[in-house]
Write an enzyme that holds these catalytic residues in place. Structure first.
Site, mmCIF file in Angstrom:
data_model
loop_
_atom_site.group_PDB
_atom_site.id
_atom_site.type_symbol
_atom_site.label_atom_id
_atom_site.label_comp_id
_atom_site.label_asym_id
_atom_site.label_seq_id
_atom_site.Cartn_x
_atom_site.Cartn_y
_atom_site.Cartn_z
ATOM 1 N N GLU A 164 35.640 62.788 72.601
ATOM 2 C CA GLU A 164 35.577 64.217 72.868
ATOM 3 C C GLU A 164 34.204 64.844 72.635
ATOM 4 O OE1 GLU A 164 37.735 66.035 74.278
ATOM 5 O OE2 GLU A 164 39.500 64.738 74.237
ATOM 6 N N SER A 177 95.307 91.730 54.204
ATOM 7 C CA SER A 177 95.769 91.517 52.827
ATOM 8 C C SER A 177 94.872 90.611 52.002
ATOM 9 C CB SER A 177 97.192 90.952 52.846
ATOM 10 O OG SER A 177 98.104 91.912 53.341
#
Length: 849
Positions: free
Chosen positions: A110, A383
């Protein structure tokens, strides 16, 4: 010879003339130079202007944008990866952890002059310019590693002059603010490496299953070559192209002196697929619902972005439990669902710690991390709220025992509004345990009324139920406003406190968060005591009764497993039924079950996404219980589940049934009229029931034997109270086995008693269950020798047989009667041995009835 003054003057004039002749051409050069300078200045100004124009829209060098978005890893309770949360998959690595081998490979392919330039490489740029003039703009790049960092962080990948100028300008700026090592670290972590992933450390894990420092030379070269064209050089998908690219990198490394020719050739001879690992695909879908809870908790921890901060999140997930929850919800293996639209939300947590073990966010979820019925839903609890809002506060603040008597009767809210039980029936005076077991509504409301709304509200909030207001209708889970409700996760958290001796821990999924720099944040919430252990135990013991017949939760029972739990359903109002054209009063919008063992707590909600779609009566309304049962059975197999222990703050008491106020059973209370319950120590009833106190005992008992009839007549006196329904319990014992019978008359005949036996007899009076002291008497039945005499003086033995009063024929001169039987107090025939007495005092054996 000396020159004359005149000669010197002539020479001076000639010299000036020559100088003037020479200066004439210098004026032209000056003009040319001036023109060139002017053109240069114009060119510079034009260049500066052009440069300024091209870079005027250049993004600022924002450090935040240089920070790489890194997905966060989510681990289960055992440290195994279950999901990665974020837009990008990126394994971050610091420069100090990048091996030199990989760095050399990257530099070779690179930017071999990276450590010599200042962001731009003139030599490489010149070569690129020539190539672009020859082959067209964009044919060859000259980007340095610094420029690539800029491109990957701030700019688009388009190849235009403007973008390249901006890239160069920002690269120069980057080099002024950061070191070469920092820039190289940015590059290594930013590059795309296919598979939706970024960074060479990520690539090392994906393709080779190892960290960067374990890479071989061919592996390092392969990864270094990928960023130029990541998808084309993906060794999973294109091994041939990947190998060619790798070999080019190796050649460049040898060319620039990083490796020897021998090392290059040896590395190039290795097939690119030789060390690849099997491509791993993590199926995150089964864990989506749980990850929802993780995301919520991370956001609550502070300024963290789970999607980009690269966090490592250690969670409480039990992978096996979660997979089983998915099986329950999304297959027909466990539950026979009525249709595809039927929904369910499941929360499973550790009872002791509050750690979330599994989350079932819904059935047939098509959108990843969509609506979560375990966390996001807010439905009325029915309930299931009764233990939380009514009975636990009554125990906590009023010291009620499990025996507390409440009248199940028609009542109204304080507002005057009427309501009733689910079956429109009333049971009268019942205990708090029975009220919970049968899920009666009117006792629950009475409990809330006696506790007080504000105390009940505070108690529920401490258990994680987020009430902003409270009304009496909340006592039975009717929260009124359809936007107000609870989630299964909240309900599981509340119930777990009952199973954990009154200590509440907010349910949590995240144990700790590890930041990228290694900082560890412990995120587990603190536990807090929210009720007395006596309250927790007595609620638990009553809720165990719910799963016992005739309780409402028998379908959730797991044989052999001590479970406490509560059912819950909600109802449609008359207005809702009319609005949605619901004609049956037996359908419900919600059905719940919440319960726990000493190890696990689970809450299950079932229903439809739209409240106007009802759950049909029958099996569909039991699905929540069946889900709970199957899940609890699954997670409890192969582990020990102890029963709930009785704390020292609780005492066991014997309460007389139906006593109001509750009273202790007396020593005279029949066992059939006694219930064993629990009281808060020091608050048990002090009054003893007088219902079964002593009554008058029978008097003058007499037992008379009649030899002629061979029976015993038993009589006694009793001062009978007015209208008293008196019975007498007669117990006759021959010293071997007692025989008991009950009569209403005061005369009893005992048939065929055994000769020579003494019978002990007791008579006890009974009135309305009350028992008297026994009256006692006895009778001795004469033996044969005492009843017969013989004319002779000899004694002979004789054998005889007979039925009833039989005659025994002796071998001597005597004859006698023999009587016998197994049950001398009855008139039923029997077999026995009798002694016959003859006149000669002979003994005879006879069989009699």
């Amino acid at each position: 010879m000396a020159e004359s003054r005149e000669e010197r003057r002539k020479k001076l004039q000639q010299s000036k003339g020559k100088q003037k002749a020479k200066k004439k051409p210098s004026g032209i050069v000056k003009k040319i130079l001036l023109v060139l300078v002017a053109l240069g200045i114009i060119g510079i100004l034009a260049g500066v202007g052009t440069f300024a124009y091209l870079v005027k829209d250049t993004p600022k060098l924002d450090p935040k944008l240089l920070k790489d978005p890194i997905s966060s890893k989510v681990l289960d309770k055992d440290g195994d990866l279950i999901a990665e949360v974020g837009s990008e998959n990126r394994e971050y690595v610091n420069y100090k952890d990048i091996p030199k081998l990989l760095e050399n490979a990257v530099l070779a392919v690179e930017d071999v002059r990276f450590y010599k330039h200042h962001g731009l490489d003139p030599i490489r740029l010149a070569g690129a310019v020539v190539a672009n003039f020859r082959e067209g703009f964009g044919s060859e790049g000259a980007s340095t590693i610094t420029q690539q960092v800029i491109k990957n962080s701030f700019l688009t990948p388009e190849k235009t002059l403007k973008r390249k100028v901006q890239e160069a300008w920002m690269a120069y700026q980057l080099e002024q603010k950061y070191t070469k090592h920092q820039i190289f670290e940015m590059y290594v972590n930013k590059v795309y490496v296919s598979k939706g992933s970024h960074g060479l450390a990520t690539a090392a894990k994906i393709y080779y299953g190892k960290p960067l420092n374990e890479l071989t030379l061919p592996e390092a070269a392969q990864l270094a070559g990928m960023p130029q064209s990541p998808n084309s050089y993906n060794p999973f998908d294109h091994p041939d192209l990947a190998e060619k690219r790798r070999n080019i990198v190796l050649m460049l490394m040898e060319q620039h002196g990083y490796i020897t020719k021998e090392e290059m050739e040896e590395a190039q001879s290795v097939p690119v697929t030789a060390t690849l690992v099997k491509e791993e695909v993590i199926d995150e879908k089964p864990y989506d619902s749980f990850v929802d809870a993780v995301i919520d908790e991370v956001e609550e921890q502070g300024d963290f972005d789970i999607f980009s901060d690269g966090l490592t999140i250690h969670t409480t997930l039990d992978k096996n439990a979660q997979l089983h929850v998915n099986t329950i919800l999304n297959t027909d293996e466990v539950i026979n669902y009525p249709d595809a639209e039927f929904q369910a939300g499941i929360a499973l947590i550790d009872t002791k710690t509050g750690e979330i073990r599994a989350i079932g966010g819904g059935r047939n979820q098509e959108v990843s991390r969509g609506f979560n019925y375990a966390i996001d839903t807010q439905r009325q609890p029915g309930s299931t709220i009764k233990p939380v809002l009514d009975y636990a506060p009554a125990i906590e603040y009023l010291n009620w025992g499990t025996y507390q008597t409440i009248e199940d009767k028609p009542i109204k809210y304080s507002t005057g509004q009427e309501f009733g039980n689910w079956d429109n029936k009333y049971m009268g005076a019942i205990s708090m345990r029975t009220a919970l077991q049968y899920s009666r509504n009117t006792p629950a409301v009475q409990a809330l009324q006696q506790v007080g709304l504000e105390k009940a509200k505070e108690f529920a909030i401490n258990l994680g139920i987020p009430l902003k207001e409270i009304y009496e209708s909340y006592a039975i889970g009717g929260f009124g406003d359809k936007t107000v409700g609870v989630s299964p996760l909240q309900m599981a958290g509340a119930y777990s406190a009952f199973g954990n001796n009154g200590t509440y821990t907010k349910p949590y999924a995240v144990k700790k968060i590890v930041l990228r720099d290694g900082t560890v944040l412990d995120t587990a919430p603190e536990s807090k005591v929210v009720m007395k252990d006596s309250t927790a135990f007595m609620i638990t013991d009553m809720l165990k009764s719910v799963l016992v017949s005739p309780g409402t939760g028998t379908a959730a029972k797991v044989p052999g497993l001590p479970i406490a739990g509560k059912t819950g359903t909600t109802n449609y109002s008359e207005a809702d039924m009319k609005k949605w054209n619901i004609t049956s009063s037996k359908v419900v919008p919600d059905a719940w079950f919440a319960g726990y063992t000493t190890n696990y707590t689970a809450a299950v909600w079932t229903g439809y996404s739209s409240i106007k779609t009802p759950i049909q009566p029958g099996a569909d309304q039991k699905i929540a219980q069946l889900i709970f049962k199957n899940l609890m059975e699954y997670v409890s197999k192969d582990i020990k589940t102890p029963d709930f222990s009785v704390p020292d703050s609780v005492q066991k008491v014997r309460i007389e049934k139906g006593s109001k106020p509750p009273a202790l059973a007396s020593e005279f209370t029949p066992n059939s009229e006694v219930i064993t319950e629990y009281a808060v120590k020091g608050h048990a009833p002090k009054a003893v029931s007088e219902k079964f106190n002593k009554i008058a005992a029978p008097s003058n008992p007499q037992a008379v034997y009649d030899a002629g009839k061979n029976n015993v007549t038993l009589t006694w006196d009793y001062n009978k109270q007015d209208n008293a329904n008196v019975q007498f319990e007669i117990t006759v014992s021959d010293g071997i086995e007692p025989n008991t019978s009950t009569v209403t008359e005061r005369v009893v005949t005992l048939q065929n008693p055994t000769p020579g036996t003494t019978y002990s007899i007791t008579i006890t009076a009974i009135i309305d269950g009350k028992r008297s002291d026994p009256a006692a008497t006895s009778v001795q039945i004469p033996s044969p020798q005492q009843e017969e005499t013989d004319d002779g003086n000899g004694t002979e033995n004789g054998n005889g047989t007979g039925n009833g009063n039989g005659n025994g024929n002796g071998n001597g001169n005597g004859e006698g009667d023999g009587t016998g039987g197994d049950e001398p107090v009855t008139t039923e025939p029997g077999n026995g041995n009798g002694n016959g007495n003859g006149n000669g005092n002979g003994n005879g054996n006879g069989n009699g009835g």
